[in-house]
Enzyme design. Structure first.
Site, PDB file in Angstrom:
ATOM      1  N   ARG A  70      10.418   2.353  -3.694  1.00 35.83           N
ATOM      2  CA  ARG A  70       9.448   2.169  -4.762  1.00 35.83           C
ATOM      3  C   ARG A  70       8.888   3.506  -5.238  1.00 35.83           C
ATOM      4  O   ARG A  70       8.689   3.721  -6.445  1.00 35.83           O
ATOM      5  CB  ARG A  70       8.302   1.273  -4.289  1.00 35.83           C
ATOM      6  CG  ARG A  70       8.687  -0.191  -4.116  1.00 35.83           C
ATOM      7  CD  ARG A  70       7.486  -1.019  -3.705  1.00 35.83           C
ATOM      8  NE  ARG A  70       6.444  -0.958  -4.717  1.00 35.83           N
ATOM      9  CZ  ARG A  70       5.151  -1.172  -4.476  1.00 35.83           C
ATOM     10  NH1 ARG A  70       4.743  -1.452  -3.244  1.00 35.83           N
ATOM     11  NH2 ARG A  70       4.259  -1.092  -5.447  1.00 35.83           N
ATOM     12  N   GLN A 127      -5.810  -0.151 -10.484  1.00 32.38           N
ATOM     13  CA  GLN A 127      -5.214  -0.848  -9.346  1.00 32.38           C
ATOM     14  C   GLN A 127      -3.787  -0.347  -9.099  1.00 32.38           C
ATOM     15  O   GLN A 127      -3.175  -0.739  -8.105  1.00 32.38           O
ATOM     16  CB  GLN A 127      -5.186  -2.347  -9.610  1.00 32.38           C
ATOM     17  CG  GLN A 127      -6.559  -2.995  -9.717  1.00 32.38           C
ATOM     18  CD  GLN A 127      -6.474  -4.419 -10.215  1.00 32.38           C
ATOM     19  OE1 GLN A 127      -6.731  -4.695 -11.385  1.00 32.38           O
ATOM     20  NE2 GLN A 127      -6.109  -5.343  -9.340  1.00 32.38           N
ATOM     21  N   ASN A 128      -3.280   0.480  -9.985  1.00 33.25           N
ATOM     22  CA  ASN A 128      -1.905   0.958  -9.862  1.00 33.25           C
ATOM     23  C   ASN A 128      -1.821   2.113  -8.868  1.00 33.25           C
ATOM     24  O   ASN A 128      -2.740   2.933  -8.771  1.00 33.25           O
ATOM     25  CB  ASN A 128      -1.374   1.396 -11.227  1.00 33.25           C
ATOM     26  CG  ASN A 128      -1.330   0.241 -12.208  1.00 33.25           C
ATOM     27  OD1 ASN A 128      -1.159  -0.908 -11.807  1.00 33.25           O
ATOM     28  ND2 ASN A 128      -1.505   0.531 -13.481  1.00 33.25           N
ATOM     29  N   HIS A 132      -6.253   0.994  -5.012  1.00 36.35           N
ATOM     30  CA  HIS A 132      -5.272   0.501  -4.044  1.00 36.35           C
ATOM     31  C   HIS A 132      -4.435   1.613  -3.421  1.00 36.35           C
ATOM     32  O   HIS A 132      -3.374   1.350  -2.859  1.00 36.35           O
ATOM     33  CB  HIS A 132      -4.374  -0.548  -4.705  1.00 36.35           C
ATOM     34  CG  HIS A 132      -5.121  -1.794  -5.098  1.00 36.35           C
ATOM     35  ND1 HIS A 132      -4.624  -2.729  -5.975  1.00 36.35           N
ATOM     36  CD2 HIS A 132      -6.338  -2.257  -4.719  1.00 36.35           C
ATOM     37  CE1 HIS A 132      -5.508  -3.713  -6.122  1.00 36.35           C
ATOM     38  NE2 HIS A 132      -6.556  -3.436  -5.370  1.00 36.35           N
ATOM     39  N   CYS A 156      -0.177   9.900   8.371  1.00 38.84           N
ATOM     40  CA  CYS A 156       0.063   9.350   9.699  1.00 38.84           C
ATOM     41  C   CYS A 156      -0.766   8.088   9.883  1.00 38.84           C
ATOM     42  O   CYS A 156      -1.960   8.065   9.566  1.00 38.84           O
ATOM     43  CB  CYS A 156      -0.287  10.381  10.766  1.00 38.84           C
ATOM     44  SG  CYS A 156      -0.147   9.739  12.453  1.00 38.84           S
ATOM     45  N   CYS A 188       0.312  14.222  16.206  1.00 44.39           N
ATOM     46  CA  CYS A 188       0.044  13.261  17.275  1.00 44.39           C
ATOM     47  C   CYS A 188       1.253  12.434  17.672  1.00 44.39           C
ATOM     48  O   CYS A 188       1.191  11.665  18.631  1.00 44.39           O
ATOM     49  CB  CYS A 188      -1.112  12.346  16.880  1.00 44.39           C
ATOM     50  SG  CYS A 188      -0.673  11.092  15.643  1.00 44.39           S
ATOM     51  N   THR A 220      -4.299  -6.378 -16.514  1.00 49.17           N
ATOM     52  CA  THR A 220      -4.569  -6.908 -15.179  1.00 49.17           C
ATOM     53  C   THR A 220      -4.688  -8.423 -15.228  1.00 49.17           C
ATOM     54  O   THR A 220      -5.140  -8.995 -16.228  1.00 49.17           O
ATOM     55  CB  THR A 220      -5.848  -6.290 -14.578  1.00 49.17           C
ATOM     56  OG1 THR A 220      -6.138  -6.896 -13.312  1.00 49.17           O
ATOM     57  CG2 THR A 220      -7.038  -6.480 -15.494  1.00 49.17           C
TER      58      THR A 220
END
Length: 240
Positions: A56, A86-87, A104, A112, A145, A183
């Site tokens: 994507r 929201q994209n 979002h 990570c 980590c 939307t």
């Protein structure tokens, strides 16, 4: 004038970025998008989830802003414009918008899953070996980590980034009008922002080719694509 522009999947669709549920073709066609976009899915099959998001991200990185993105950026010459989207792509920024809050998260970034460390260049955009896109792929290990990298997006069951949400609320509170573009008005809590605007007495304009769940609440609905409607908005404001 201060304008809060709330944008959704219909905005990016005109640039050829598949909507969330449309991005399920080829290898991914047998999967449910909502079952790939969860922390549980990533823990159960990290190679599958990372591979889907890598694919994507590659698609989104090749997309280009359309006339609507350009019009929003051009509006900054005539008004204070806050984009709350929201994209998860970066098309607003590439068009030149300077104040963009991503509710979002960001598809073209990764971090990570354990400690939040990022890397440069970002591994989610690394070239494919042999150019073979659209396959399972093990997420890289964190150099700090040893945890796994994940896309820097908000999955189902996760909270929105606090800074982006606060920026969205402040944009609505401080604006003179709200423009909602492309939307469905179904995804919460983003869908609550137009209602918040109405409760504060702010006029709300919706630009969407078809009615949405928000349409009964708005002051005006322009039934047209984002590119057409936003160019009309720019012409109205620049000419006024």
């Amino acid at each position: 004038m201060r304008i809060a522009l709330l944008t959704g999947a219909g905005m990016s669709a005109e640039s050829g970025v598949p909507t969330f549920r449309d991005a399920l073709t080829g290898l991914w066609s047998r999967f449910d998008a909502e079952r790939l976009a969860t922390p549980q899915a990533f823990r159960a099959d990290p190679d599958l989830v990372w591979g889907w998001y890598r694919w994507r991200a590659a698609q989104a990185s090749r997309a280009t802003p359309h006339a609507g993105h350009d019009a929003i950026a051009a509006l900054e010459r005539h008004a204070h414009v806050d984009v709350v989207t929201q994209n998860v792509d970066d098309l607003h920024e590439r068009a030149g918008s300077t104040r963009v809050a991503h509710l979002h998260g960001r598809l073209l970034r990764s971090r990570c899953d354990d400690c939040g460390t990022t890397a440069s260049p970002d591994p989610i955009l690394a070239p494919y070996a042999g150019g073979d896109e659209g396959r399972r792929e093990a997420p890289p290990a964190c150099a700090r980590c040893g945890g796994r990298f994940r896309p820097d997006v908000v999955w189902f069951g996760e909270a929105l980034p606090e800074s982006a949400w606060n920026a969205g609320v402040e944009a609505v509170r401080g604006c003179d009008c709200v423009v909602v573009v492309g939307t469905s008005g179904l995804v919460q809590p983003a869908a609550s922002l137009p209602s918040m605007a109405r409760a504060l007495g702010k006029p709300v304009l919706e630009i969407n080719p078809v009615p949405s769940a928000l349409t009964p609440q708005v002051d005006a609905h322009w039934a047209m694509p984002a590119s057409t409607g936003l160019q009309r908005l720019l012409d109205d404001i620049a000419g006024g």
